[in-house]
Structure formats: C-alpha cells, structure tokens
Design a protein around this motif. Structure first.
Motif, PDB file in Angstrom:
ATOM      1  N   GLU A  39       1.347  99.889 -63.486  1.00  0.00           N
ATOM      2  CA  GLU A  39       1.515  98.597 -64.140  1.00  0.00           C
ATOM      3  C   GLU A  39       2.776  97.931 -63.623  1.00  0.00           C
ATOM      4  O   GLU A  39       3.799  98.580 -63.434  1.00  0.00           O
ATOM      5  CB  GLU A  39       1.614  98.815 -65.644  1.00  0.00           C
ATOM      6  N   ALA A  40       2.736  96.647 -63.359  1.00  0.00           N
ATOM      7  CA  ALA A  40       3.910  95.921 -62.868  1.00  0.00           C
ATOM      8  C   ALA A  40       4.729  95.418 -64.047  1.00  0.00           C
ATOM      9  O   ALA A  40       4.185  94.878 -65.007  1.00  0.00           O
ATOM     10  CB  ALA A  40       3.469  94.744 -62.005  1.00  0.00           C
ATOM     11  N   PRO A  41       6.052  95.569 -64.005  1.00  0.00           N
ATOM     12  CA  PRO A  41       6.886  95.076 -65.099  1.00  0.00           C
ATOM     13  C   PRO A  41       7.027  93.561 -65.035  1.00  0.00           C
ATOM     14  O   PRO A  41       6.924  92.961 -63.971  1.00  0.00           O
ATOM     15  CB  PRO A  41       8.229  95.755 -64.843  1.00  0.00           C
ATOM     16  N   LYS A  42       7.255  92.955 -66.191  1.00  0.00           N
ATOM     17  CA  LYS A  42       7.498  91.517 -66.224  1.00  0.00           C
ATOM     18  C   LYS A  42       8.909  91.187 -65.755  1.00  0.00           C
ATOM     19  O   LYS A  42       9.189  90.072 -65.333  1.00  0.00           O
ATOM     20  CB  LYS A  42       7.281  90.980 -67.641  1.00  0.00           C
ATOM     21  N   SER A  43       9.808  92.156 -65.849  1.00  0.00           N
ATOM     22  CA  SER A  43      11.174  91.960 -65.403  1.00  0.00           C
ATOM     23  C   SER A  43      11.758  93.302 -64.996  1.00  0.00           C
ATOM     24  O   SER A  43      11.267  94.353 -65.400  1.00  0.00           O
ATOM     25  CB  SER A  43      12.030  91.320 -66.503  1.00  0.00           C
ATOM     26  N   ILE A  44      12.795  93.247 -64.188  1.00  0.00           N
ATOM     27  CA  ILE A  44      13.501  94.443 -63.754  1.00  0.00           C
ATOM     28  C   ILE A  44      14.972  94.259 -64.116  1.00  0.00           C
ATOM     29  O   ILE A  44      15.543  93.201 -63.860  1.00  0.00           O
ATOM     30  CB  ILE A  44      13.350  94.662 -62.237  1.00  0.00           C
ATOM     31  N   PRO A  45      15.605  95.249 -64.720  1.00  0.00           N
ATOM     32  CA  PRO A  45      17.007  95.090 -65.120  1.00  0.00           C
ATOM     33  C   PRO A  45      17.926  94.834 -63.932  1.00  0.00           C
ATOM     34  O   PRO A  45      17.602  95.153 -62.788  1.00  0.00           O
ATOM     35  CB  PRO A  45      17.336  96.432 -65.777  1.00  0.00           C
ATOM     36  N   ILE A  46      19.071  94.259 -64.233  1.00  0.00           N
ATOM     37  CA  ILE A  46      20.106  94.031 -63.232  1.00  0.00           C
ATOM     38  C   ILE A  46      21.155  95.133 -63.360  1.00  0.00           C
ATOM     39  O   ILE A  46      21.610  95.437 -64.459  1.00  0.00           O
ATOM     40  CB  ILE A  46      20.785  92.656 -63.441  1.00  0.00           C
ATOM     41  N   CYS A  47      21.534  95.740 -62.255  1.00  0.00           N
ATOM     42  CA  CYS A  47      22.582  96.759 -62.282  1.00  0.00           C
ATOM     43  C   CYS A  47      23.919  96.137 -62.666  1.00  0.00           C
ATOM     44  O   CYS A  47      24.128  94.921 -62.513  1.00  0.00           O
ATOM     45  CB  CYS A  47      22.734  97.414 -60.906  1.00  0.00           C
ATOM     46  N   ASP A  48      24.819  96.955 -63.132  1.00  0.00           N
ATOM     47  CA  ASP A  48      26.187  96.513 -63.383  1.00  0.00           C
ATOM     48  C   ASP A  48      26.792  96.021 -62.068  1.00  0.00           C
ATOM     49  O   ASP A  48      26.520  96.550 -60.997  1.00  0.00           O
ATOM     50  CB  ASP A  48      27.013  97.676 -63.937  1.00  0.00           C
ATOM     51  N   VAL A  49      27.629  94.997 -62.133  1.00  0.00           N
ATOM     52  CA  VAL A  49      28.197  94.389 -60.937  1.00  0.00           C
ATOM     53  C   VAL A  49      29.063  95.377 -60.158  1.00  0.00           C
ATOM     54  O   VAL A  49      29.305  95.203 -58.958  1.00  0.00           O
ATOM     55  CB  VAL A  49      28.998  93.119 -61.294  1.00  0.00           C
ATOM     56  N   LYS A  50      29.506  96.443 -60.799  1.00  0.00           N
ATOM     57  CA  LYS A  50      30.312  97.427 -60.065  1.00  0.00           C
ATOM     58  C   LYS A  50      29.481  98.171 -59.018  1.00  0.00           C
ATOM     59  O   LYS A  50      30.029  98.843 -58.142  1.00  0.00           O
ATOM     60  CB  LYS A  50      30.958  98.422 -61.037  1.00  0.00           C
ATOM     61  N   TYR A  51      28.157  98.029 -59.085  1.00  0.00           N
ATOM     62  CA  TYR A  51      27.293  98.633 -58.080  1.00  0.00           C
ATOM     63  C   TYR A  51      26.889  97.634 -56.998  1.00  0.00           C
ATOM     64  O   TYR A  51      25.930  97.857 -56.267  1.00  0.00           O
ATOM     65  CB  TYR A  51      26.045  99.216 -58.747  1.00  0.00           C
ATOM     66  N   SER A  52      27.621  96.546 -56.866  1.00  0.00           N
ATOM     67  CA  SER A  52      27.228  95.485 -55.936  1.00  0.00           C
ATOM     68  C   SER A  52      27.256  95.934 -54.476  1.00  0.00           C
ATOM     69  O   SER A  52      26.674  95.262 -53.620  1.00  0.00           O
ATOM     70  CB  SER A  52      28.127  94.249 -56.113  1.00  0.00           C
ATOM     71  N   GLU A  53      27.924  97.041 -54.174  1.00  0.00           N
ATOM     72  CA  GLU A  53      27.970  97.534 -52.800  1.00  0.00           C
ATOM     73  C   GLU A  53      27.342  98.934 -52.686  1.00  0.00           C
ATOM     74  O   GLU A  53      27.649  99.695 -51.768  1.00  0.00           O
ATOM     75  CB  GLU A  53      29.413  97.549 -52.290  1.00  0.00           C
ATOM     76  N   LEU A  54      26.454  99.258 -53.600  1.00  0.00           N
ATOM     77  CA  LEU A  54      25.865 100.589 -53.659  1.00  0.00           C
ATOM     78  C   LEU A  54      25.011 100.892 -52.425  1.00  0.00           C
ATOM     79  O   LEU A  54      24.176 100.094 -52.010  1.00  0.00           O
ATOM     80  CB  LEU A  54      25.000 100.715 -54.908  1.00  0.00           C
ATOM     81  N   ILE A  55      25.228 102.066 -51.845  1.00  0.00           N
ATOM     82  CA  ILE A  55      24.369 102.628 -50.791  1.00  0.00           C
ATOM     83  C   ILE A  55      23.893 103.976 -51.333  1.00  0.00           C
ATOM     84  O   ILE A  55      24.621 104.967 -51.262  1.00  0.00           O
ATOM     85  CB  ILE A  55      25.134 102.815 -49.471  1.00  0.00           C
ATOM     86  N   PRO A  56      22.703 104.043 -51.914  1.00  0.00           N
ATOM     87  CA  PRO A  56      22.306 105.226 -52.682  1.00  0.00           C
ATOM     88  C   PRO A  56      22.441 106.558 -51.949  1.00  0.00           C
ATOM     89  O   PRO A  56      22.844 107.556 -52.548  1.00  0.00           O
ATOM     90  CB  PRO A  56      20.842 104.929 -53.033  1.00  0.00           C
ATOM     91  N   CYS A  57      22.120 106.596 -50.655  1.00  0.00           N
ATOM     92  CA  CYS A  57      22.162 107.870 -49.927  1.00  0.00           C
ATOM     93  C   CYS A  57      23.511 108.129 -49.260  1.00  0.00           C
ATOM     94  O   CYS A  57      23.678 109.146 -48.561  1.00  0.00           O
ATOM     95  CB  CYS A  57      21.044 107.930 -48.896  1.00  0.00           C
ATOM     96  N   LEU A  58      24.459 107.224 -49.432  1.00  0.00           N
ATOM     97  CA  LEU A  58      25.822 107.421 -48.923  1.00  0.00           C
ATOM     98  C   LEU A  58      26.825 107.165 -50.041  1.00  0.00           C
ATOM     99  O   LEU A  58      27.904 106.617 -49.821  1.00  0.00           O
ATOM    100  CB  LEU A  58      26.092 106.483 -47.737  1.00  0.00           C
ATOM    101  N   ASP A  59      26.454 107.573 -51.229  1.00  0.00           N
ATOM    102  CA  ASP A  59      27.281 107.355 -52.419  1.00  0.00           C
ATOM    103  C   ASP A  59      28.090 108.632 -52.688  1.00  0.00           C
ATOM    104  O   ASP A  59      27.552 109.637 -53.139  1.00  0.00           O
ATOM    105  CB  ASP A  59      26.365 107.023 -53.603  1.00  0.00           C
ATOM    106  N   ARG A  60      29.377 108.590 -52.394  1.00  0.00           N
ATOM    107  CA  ARG A  60      30.193 109.796 -52.561  1.00  0.00           C
ATOM    108  C   ARG A  60      30.326 110.191 -54.033  1.00  0.00           C
ATOM    109  O   ARG A  60      30.573 111.358 -54.343  1.00  0.00           O
ATOM    110  CB  ARG A  60      31.568 109.604 -51.909  1.00  0.00           C
TER     111      ARG A  60
END
Length: 615
Positions: free
Chosen positions: A78-99
């Motif tokens: 099922e497709a969501p009507k909306s997707i949450p927004i991450c906290d702005v502190k994650y604005s430069e997140l690189i999930p697989c290079l996150d120390r």
C-alpha cells in the motif's frame, strides 16, 4: 433414503461455505490488522518534522489485496499518503557511511587500515524511512559552468576547509558564496598550470595531457574539492575524483555541488568498485596515503585499475625531500614498484610519474619468490563489489589486447566504437551498435517529453541507475553533463565496457544506500530498476526514499519500466513531493523493451524543513 442423502449433501455444502467465509474473514482481518503491526506506518501519517532524537525507522506495511491473496498473484504494498520528514540534523546523512551507526551497532573497524571509512549499511530495521530535508536557507544550486568556481554557502554551510586550507587556495568564503580559485595542497598557483606541467614531463604534443585523446579516464585519489578533475574537463579528460568522508568530510560534497565528477570512497581493505584496466592515469597529490602498508596492497590496487602502459603521477615530499625519513620512504617505494615492473617515466621537481608495463614479460623474468607475487589464475580482477584487496599483481590474460591502452580508439571515437572487451561479456559489435542507436532514440524522446520544463543548463550531474553498456550516457555526448553510470552487482561485468567507452561509473547494489551526499544529482534515470529490485526481494519504497535523498530539489527522475510497475510507483509521487511536474507516456517497443513499458518523468519540489513548499 434419497432424502437423507440430499440432507447430507446440503449439510456438507453449508459446511464448506462456512469454512470459506471464515477463511475469507480471517484474511480480511489479517489484511487490515497488519496496518497496526510493529514497524509499519499508517497511510495517513502526518508529514511533519519528527521531533525525536532518531529519524523514522521501520518499513512500509505490505498489504495484499484479498483477490491477489486468493489468486496467489504478485502484490505491491500500500502506498502512504505522506512520508515523514527527517530531523534537519540529518540533512547530510549518508546511511552506509554514517560513523554514528558504527558506534550504535558497536562495530569495531580497524582504524589503521581505514575500515571506519568503508561502507557499513544499517540493517533493515534501522533504515531511514523519512525524507531528508535540505539545510536552512537552501537554494537551487548555481548552474554549470559558473558552479565550477562558486556555490551557495547555505547549501553546504561548512567553512572549516576554507580556514584550514587558506594558504593553499582550495576555497574562500565570499559573502553568501564559497568560491574555488583552483588551488590545491600541491598546486597553490592553480591546477591548470600543474596539469600543463604533467604533460610537459611526459612530452605530450602541445603540452596537452589528453595526448591526442589517448588519456581519457583518470583516477584522482585523495582529491580534495576536485579542482584537479575540474581543470581536466576542458581537455576532454574525465576524472573519477575520490576521497573519503574523513576529517575533511565535506570535500566531495563541495565537488559535487560544483558539478565535478566525484564520489566518496577510500583505499582501505576493499577493492574500489571499478573493473580492472579502467584508467589511463592515476593521480595522487599530497594524498597522505601510506603506499607501503600491508606489502604495498594499495599500490597493487592501482596496478589492477590501470590500463597497460598507464601512468601514476605522484606529487609528495617523498619524491623530492632529502631528509632521512623521506629518503627511506622513497627508496622502499622505488624498490616495491621496480618489483612490480613499473618504471619511472619522468621525474621533475616535486613530482614523479611511473608507468605500468605493457605485457607479462617483465613479471616472467623476475626471480622465483619475488614479492609481491602474481595473483592466482582463479582471481577475477574485475570482481569489485565487497571484494577484499589482494596483495598480488594482476597479470594480463592471454586473450587481452596487448596494445597500450588496451587497443582502444582515442577519444571521442572510442565512445561509439565497439571495444575489444565486448567478447568477454558475450556481446558482439552489431548488438553494441544497436544498443547505442536505441538509446540515442530513447534520449531524444525523453528530452521531447521534458522540453516544456527544462532549460539548456537544467542538468549537470546525472546518474544512470542501470547503465548496461552505457548507451544512455553516450547519447548525452553533446550536452554539457557528466553521467555516473551505475552497474547493478549482477551486471557488474558490463562496467568495463563503460570505461572502455571513455565514460565513468561504479558497481552498486540498489538494496543499499548509494555512497553520496544528499542532493547531489540533477537527474536520475531508472530503466528496469524497480522490476529487478523486487525480483531480488528488496523494497521499491526504500529505493524511492533513497532516490529522493540523492536528488536535488528541482531535479528530475526518469523511470522506465513495466507498465504495472510504473502504475504502482505513481502512487508514491505525491508522498515523495515529486509532483512539481509529471509526465507519463507509453513509448514504442524496441529491442531493449521489457514487455509493455511506460515512461514516467517526475520533478522534485523544493521544500523547507517544515514541509512548506517554495516551488
């Protein structure tokens, strides 16, 4: 007697109907009850900024339609009507290079060999199922070619490199902009003059490093903000500028914001995700790499990547300083490279240039037991995804073209000429040329589809998420863009053809996050990506959120896939905030079509961290 039998028959029929109704009711309960299962999200979840210390984890709930369940047919969530927004502190997140993830998962990487800068992806239950917001004050990036020399400070609000490297002219802060004078640690007076000097050392005609089109693909390790690669572009040389997410953590982010081909990566314990014999030149200018560690394994990785006769340009104190410590390093490095059959092609001032041998003849003349050894015949030098480096020399195969540069045509002829290594992947010249023709036609169709909303300089950084033979990128040759060609792991053997065409790319598994910063590409092209990823048991929704992470606001996504897949993807467009502009067409079929296809092109909105739309 007949009446009794009839009653028994009726009773059995009612029993079967009752059982069927109970089963159906149970499936309905399962269907609706799973909406509230742990780790899932309601489809009407608020699209507001998360106020927790962590972004949203978990998965999309996967619901089967009752008819699909009963028929055991393929289903989509099922497709969501909306997707949450991450906290702005994650604005430069690189999930697989996150120390931070390394600490949270209590991993223990070996710091001495740079394992902490290699990929460590979050497990499925810790994936970020929220949209990465831009930093406060973010603006649509400055367009190429102006962006080579200046970017908006608000887009990458980090000035420590300007302060730390002020005497080396890496970058300077000028009001709302950060400007790049073209300097570097070793070339304070500008990369352009330094590049001319390299050409002079090699005695190339006209002091042009491209050497008549024979030098096309360059690997620049420890590239800083990629000014070396930036000043190679006017020479029709394309560099894969490589640096880790280290203490200078935003250097590649600046490079991509400038519109310069670059990527995050490190010479650590794993092979770089490129096939063997991909580059004519490797370059290291004060890259602070210990080339002698682990029996020279990092130099042996460069040897794997260089073409026959390829060069390694090295500018570092060991090449010219006379103090005992630097002399010791130089002598050890010289000895190692001599045993690897490399020769000094030129040495002047602070720079030395080595060249790789053209054949196996030198290797065969070495004394028995000479180190480093030759790699075993069972080693595949083109295998590069999550493959450990090996402290051995990759010999040339018997079927390899023995000419310098592997017998490739000079640029730009090599872009469309069938390369010799086609035979290694079972493709003939006619099929290659047909692939090139088809993609030329397809790209014309894409641009016609977008002509009402794009301008001449709308695109600079482009990614082809399923590059095949590189036909999509080749079709863009007359546009002022560069393409990161991505070969999915199961198609990684074809990446060598990308490089043999004078293009660049990488291997990647789209079940994981890509090694780049958020907001780094203007256009993503996804041909048959979603149908393939579902076949591999991975989530199309996770991939859509990852695509949103790396797509710039105002950027475009071209999705070409089976019509049923595109119909499902369309349900997510509004939730992803990709509905600034939308176009859908059913193209004609061709030799590459995967059944009935649909082309969906969407444009990402520019929005602020509170969800307010500004575009």
């Amino acid at each position: 007697m007949k009446q009794k039998n009839g009653q028994n028959h009726t009773t059995k029929l009612l029993t079967y109907v009752l059982i069927a109704l109970i089963a159906a009711l149970g499936l309905v309960c399962l269907y609706y009850g799973s909406s509230f299962a742990p780790g899932s999200r309601r489809s009407d979840e608020n699209n507001s900024l998360l106020d927790g210390s962590d972004p949203v984890f978990g998965r999309f709930s996967r619901h089967r339609d009752l008819v699909d369940l009963l028929d055991e047919q393929t289903y989509y969530p099922e497709a969501p009507k909306s997707i949450p927004i991450c906290d702005v502190k994650y604005s430069e997140l690189i999930p697989c290079l996150d120390r931070n993830l390394i600490y949270q998962l209590k991993l223990k990487p070996n710091l001495s060999v740079m394992e902490h800068y290699e990929r460590h992806c979050p497990p499925p239950e810790r994936r970020y199922n929220c949209l990465i917001p831009p930093p406060k004050g973010y603006k649509i990036p400055i367009r190429w070619p102006t962006s080579r020399d200046e970017v908006w400070k608000a887009n990458i609000p980090h000035t420590h490199l300007a302060e730390e490297k002020s005497d080396q002219h890496w970058m300077i802060v000028d009001g709302e902009k950060i400007k790049f004078p073209g300097g570097g640690t070793h070339f304070h007076d500008g990369a352009d003059k330094y590049i001319v000097g390299l050409a002079q050392m090699l005695k190339f005609p006209g002091d042009k490093l491209h050497n008549g089109g024979h030098i096309r693909n360059v690997l620049d390790v420890g590239c800083g903000v990629a000014s070396f690669g930036a000043y190679l572009l006017p020479l029709d040389i394309i560099a894969m500028s490589l640096a880790p997410n280290d203490v200078h953590e935003n250097q590649i982010q600046f490079a991509l914001e400038r519109g310069i081909p670059s990527t995050l990566g490190v010479l650590g314990t794993k092979r770089l995700p490129y096939p063997s014999r991909s580059f004519e030149l490797a370059h290291c200018s004060r890259c602070r790499i210990d080339w002698l560690q682990r029996d020279g394994i990092l130099l042996l990785e460069l040897d794997r990547l260089l073409r026959p006769g390829g060069y390694f340009a090295y500018s570092s104190p060991e090449a010219y300083e006379q103090d005992p410590e630097n002399r010791k390093i130089w002598n050890a490095m010289y000895s190692l490279l001599k045993r690897m059959c490399w020769k000094v092609a030129a040495k002047r001032g602070q720079t030395v240039i080595w060249s790789k041998p053209l054949s196996n003849s030198c290797y065969l003349k070495r004394d028995p037991g000479t180190q480093p050894p030759l790699c075993s015949s069972g080693d595949d030098p083109d295998a590069s995804w999550n493959v450990s480096m090996k402290a051995c020399i990759t010999p040339y195969s018997a079927k390899m073209n023995k000419e310098r540069w592997s017998g490739l045509r000079p640029w730009p002829q090599r872009l469309t000429a069938a390369p010799p290594r086609l035979q290694e992947i079972g493709v003939n010249a006619e099929e290659f040329l047909e692939d090139t023709r088809i993609w030329h036609s397809r790209v014309i169709g894409y641009w016609k589809q977008m002509k009402s909303v794009i301008e001449k300089n709308s695109f600079r950084n482009i990614m082809d998420m399923n590059s095949n033979l590189g036909g999509f990128a080749a079709a863009l040759k007359d546009k002022d863009v560069w393409v990161m060609n991505v070969a999915p792991v199961k198609m990684s053997a074809r990446l060598k053809i990308i490089y043999d065409r004078g293009l660049i790319g990488t291997v990647h598994d789209w079940c994981e996050a890509f090694s780049t910063y958020p907001r780094t590409y203007d256009l993503l092209h996804a041909w048959a990506v979603f149908s393939k990823i579902e076949e591999h048991g991975c989530s199309a929704e996770d991939l859509l959120i990852e695509m949103d992470r790396i797509l710039r606001p105002g950027g475009f996504v071209i999705m070409r896939d089976k019509s049923s897949v595109i119909s499902h993807i369309k349900k997510f467009i509004s939730a992803l905030l990709w509905d600034a502009w939308l176009s859908e067409v059913k193209p004609g079929t061709d030799a590459l079509s995967v059944g009935e296809e649909t082309v969906l092109i969407a444009r990402k909105k520019l929005w602020s961290d509170d969800g307010f739309m500004t575009m």
